[in-house]
Design a protein around this motif. Structure first.
Motif, PDB file in Angstrom:
ATOM      1  N   THR A 138       0.816  -1.204   0.000  1.00 52.34           N
ATOM      2  CA  THR A 138       0.000   0.000   0.000  1.00 52.34           C
ATOM      3  C   THR A 138       0.851   1.255   0.000  1.00 52.34           C
ATOM      4  O   THR A 138       2.009   1.246   0.421  1.00 52.34           O
ATOM      5  CB  THR A 138      -0.932   0.030   1.221  1.00 52.34           C
ATOM      6  OG1 THR A 138      -0.145  -0.015   2.415  1.00 52.34           O
ATOM      7  CG2 THR A 138      -1.880  -1.154   1.210  1.00 52.34           C
ATOM      8  N   ASN A 139       0.230   2.335  -0.464  1.00 52.51           N
ATOM      9  CA  ASN A 139       0.882   3.637  -0.450  1.00 52.51           C
ATOM     10  C   ASN A 139      -0.197   4.692  -0.301  1.00 52.51           C
ATOM     11  O   ASN A 139      -1.331   4.500  -0.787  1.00 52.51           O
ATOM     12  CB  ASN A 139       1.674   3.860  -1.739  1.00 52.51           C
ATOM     13  CG  ASN A 139       2.677   4.988  -1.602  1.00 52.51           C
ATOM     14  OD1 ASN A 139       3.131   5.299  -0.508  1.00 52.51           O
ATOM     15  ND2 ASN A 139       3.022   5.614  -2.718  1.00 52.51           N
ATOM     16  N   TYR A 140       0.152   5.805   0.373  1.00 54.04           N
ATOM     17  CA  TYR A 140      -0.835   6.828   0.684  1.00 54.04           C
ATOM     18  C   TYR A 140      -0.303   8.227   0.402  1.00 54.04           C
ATOM     19  O   TYR A 140       0.894   8.489   0.517  1.00 54.04           O
ATOM     20  CB  TYR A 140      -1.208   6.754   2.170  1.00 54.04           C
ATOM     21  CG  TYR A 140      -1.825   5.446   2.579  1.00 54.04           C
ATOM     22  CD1 TYR A 140      -1.037   4.422   3.076  1.00 54.04           C
ATOM     23  CD2 TYR A 140      -3.203   5.234   2.458  1.00 54.04           C
ATOM     24  CE1 TYR A 140      -1.587   3.209   3.443  1.00 54.04           C
ATOM     25  CE2 TYR A 140      -3.765   4.029   2.831  1.00 54.04           C
ATOM     26  CZ  TYR A 140      -2.952   3.017   3.314  1.00 54.04           C
ATOM     27  OH  TYR A 140      -3.512   1.813   3.681  1.00 54.04           O
ATOM     28  N   SER A 159      -1.295  13.542   2.966  1.00 56.09           N
ATOM     29  CA  SER A 159      -2.415  14.194   3.656  1.00 56.09           C
ATOM     30  C   SER A 159      -3.339  13.205   4.360  1.00 56.09           C
ATOM     31  O   SER A 159      -4.129  13.615   5.215  1.00 56.09           O
ATOM     32  CB  SER A 159      -3.220  15.026   2.659  1.00 56.09           C
ATOM     33  OG  SER A 159      -3.730  14.205   1.624  1.00 56.09           O
ATOM     34  N   VAL A 160      -3.260  11.918   4.005  1.00 60.30           N
ATOM     35  CA  VAL A 160      -4.173  10.946   4.608  1.00 60.30           C
ATOM     36  C   VAL A 160      -3.442   9.863   5.399  1.00 60.30           C
ATOM     37  O   VAL A 160      -4.095   9.002   6.012  1.00 60.30           O
ATOM     38  CB  VAL A 160      -5.077  10.278   3.543  1.00 60.30           C
ATOM     39  CG1 VAL A 160      -5.805  11.347   2.733  1.00 60.30           C
ATOM     40  CG2 VAL A 160      -4.300   9.340   2.645  1.00 60.30           C
ATOM     41  N   LYS A 161      -2.117   9.876   5.399  1.00 64.24           N
ATOM     42  CA  LYS A 161      -1.365   8.853   6.123  1.00 64.24           C
ATOM     43  C   LYS A 161      -1.741   8.845   7.595  1.00 64.24           C
ATOM     44  O   LYS A 161      -1.849   9.898   8.226  1.00 64.24           O
ATOM     45  CB  LYS A 161       0.135   9.110   5.980  1.00 64.24           C
ATOM     46  CG  LYS A 161       0.711   8.664   4.654  1.00 64.24           C
ATOM     47  CD  LYS A 161       2.222   8.920   4.585  1.00 64.24           C
ATOM     48  CE  LYS A 161       2.786   8.486   3.257  1.00 64.24           C
ATOM     49  NZ  LYS A 161       4.226   8.803   3.140  1.00 64.24           N
ATOM     50  N   GLY A 162      -1.950   7.649   8.103  1.00 66.05           N
ATOM     51  CA  GLY A 162      -2.324   7.496   9.503  1.00 66.05           C
ATOM     52  C   GLY A 162      -3.808   7.620   9.757  1.00 66.05           C
ATOM     53  O   GLY A 162      -4.276   7.316  10.860  1.00 66.05           O
ATOM     54  N   ARG A 163      -4.563   8.070   8.767  1.00 67.95           N
ATOM     55  CA  ARG A 163      -6.017   8.210   8.929  1.00 67.95           C
ATOM     56  C   ARG A 163      -6.805   7.289   7.997  1.00 67.95           C
ATOM     57  O   ARG A 163      -7.885   6.820   8.365  1.00 67.95           O
ATOM     58  CB  ARG A 163      -6.432   9.660   8.661  1.00 67.95           C
ATOM     59  CG  ARG A 163      -5.785  10.675   9.580  1.00 67.95           C
ATOM     60  CD  ARG A 163      -6.388  12.070   9.390  1.00 67.95           C
ATOM     61  NE  ARG A 163      -6.166  12.593   8.043  1.00 67.95           N
ATOM     62  CZ  ARG A 163      -7.139  12.954   7.205  1.00 67.95           C
ATOM     63  NH1 ARG A 163      -8.392  12.857   7.573  1.00 67.95           N
ATOM     64  NH2 ARG A 163      -6.848  13.440   6.001  1.00 67.95           N
ATOM     65  N   PHE A 164      -6.282   7.062   6.810  1.00 74.59           N
ATOM     66  CA  PHE A 164      -6.969   6.226   5.809  1.00 74.59           C
ATOM     67  C   PHE A 164      -6.248   4.899   5.668  1.00 74.59           C
ATOM     68  O   PHE A 164      -5.013   4.819   5.774  1.00 74.59           O
ATOM     69  CB  PHE A 164      -6.983   6.919   4.448  1.00 74.59           C
ATOM     70  CG  PHE A 164      -7.865   8.128   4.348  1.00 74.59           C
ATOM     71  CD1 PHE A 164      -8.415   8.731   5.473  1.00 74.59           C
ATOM     72  CD2 PHE A 164      -8.156   8.678   3.109  1.00 74.59           C
ATOM     73  CE1 PHE A 164      -9.233   9.849   5.369  1.00 74.59           C
ATOM     74  CE2 PHE A 164      -8.963   9.797   2.983  1.00 74.59           C
ATOM     75  CZ  PHE A 164      -9.490  10.384   4.129  1.00 74.59           C
ATOM     76  N   THR A 165      -7.019   3.861   5.386  1.00 78.40           N
ATOM     77  CA  THR A 165      -6.453   2.538   5.137  1.00 78.40           C
ATOM     78  C   THR A 165      -7.128   1.922   3.920  1.00 78.40           C
ATOM     79  O   THR A 165      -8.367   1.813   3.884  1.00 78.40           O
ATOM     80  CB  THR A 165      -6.652   1.613   6.343  1.00 78.40           C
ATOM     81  OG1 THR A 165      -6.056   2.198   7.502  1.00 78.40           O
ATOM     82  CG2 THR A 165      -6.013   0.261   6.090  1.00 78.40           C
TER      83      THR A 165
END
Length: 116
Positions: free
Chosen positions: A57-59, A62-68
């Motif tokens: 996965t890669n993010y 702005s959404v790292k740690g909040r979106f999965t």
């Protein structure tokens, strides 16, 4: 031709959560990688998250740690779990899949609104 259909969008208060789903009409194993993009009014469509066939996965920062992002190959579905939503996360969210044999596919999008 495999089609993608997003669902799960809606209105949520800041700090809330939503889970988006992207259901494929065929096997998602045909796609080397699958993505979630988002587009706010008047802005470009931005990449939010990526998942490969192997589950890497890669993010976006702005959404790292909040979106999965995750995938269920048996259900031919990719998910985007969104937590601690912020007003700036509001956008139309699109699923995109790409495979060397299939080419690229877009879903129709699902609206996410973050507001009190």
């Amino acid at each position: 031709q495999v089609q993608l259909e997003e669902s799960g969008g809606g209105l949520v208060q800041p700090g809330g959560s939503l889970r988006l789903s992207c259901a494929a009409s065929g096997s998602i194993l045909d796609f080397a990688h699958m993505h979630w993009f988002r587009q706010a009014p008047g802005k470009q469509r931005d990449l939010v998250a990526t998942i490969t066939q192997r589950g890497n996965t890669n993010y976006a920062d702005s959404v790292k740690g909040r979106f999965t992002i995750s995938r269920d190959n048996a259900k031919n579905t990719v998910y985007l779990q969104m937590n601690d939503l912020k007003p700036e996360d509001a956008a139309v969210y699109y699923c995109y899949a790409y495979g060397d044999q299939t080419g690229g596919r877009w879903g129709q999008g699902t609206q996410v609104t973050v507001s009190t």
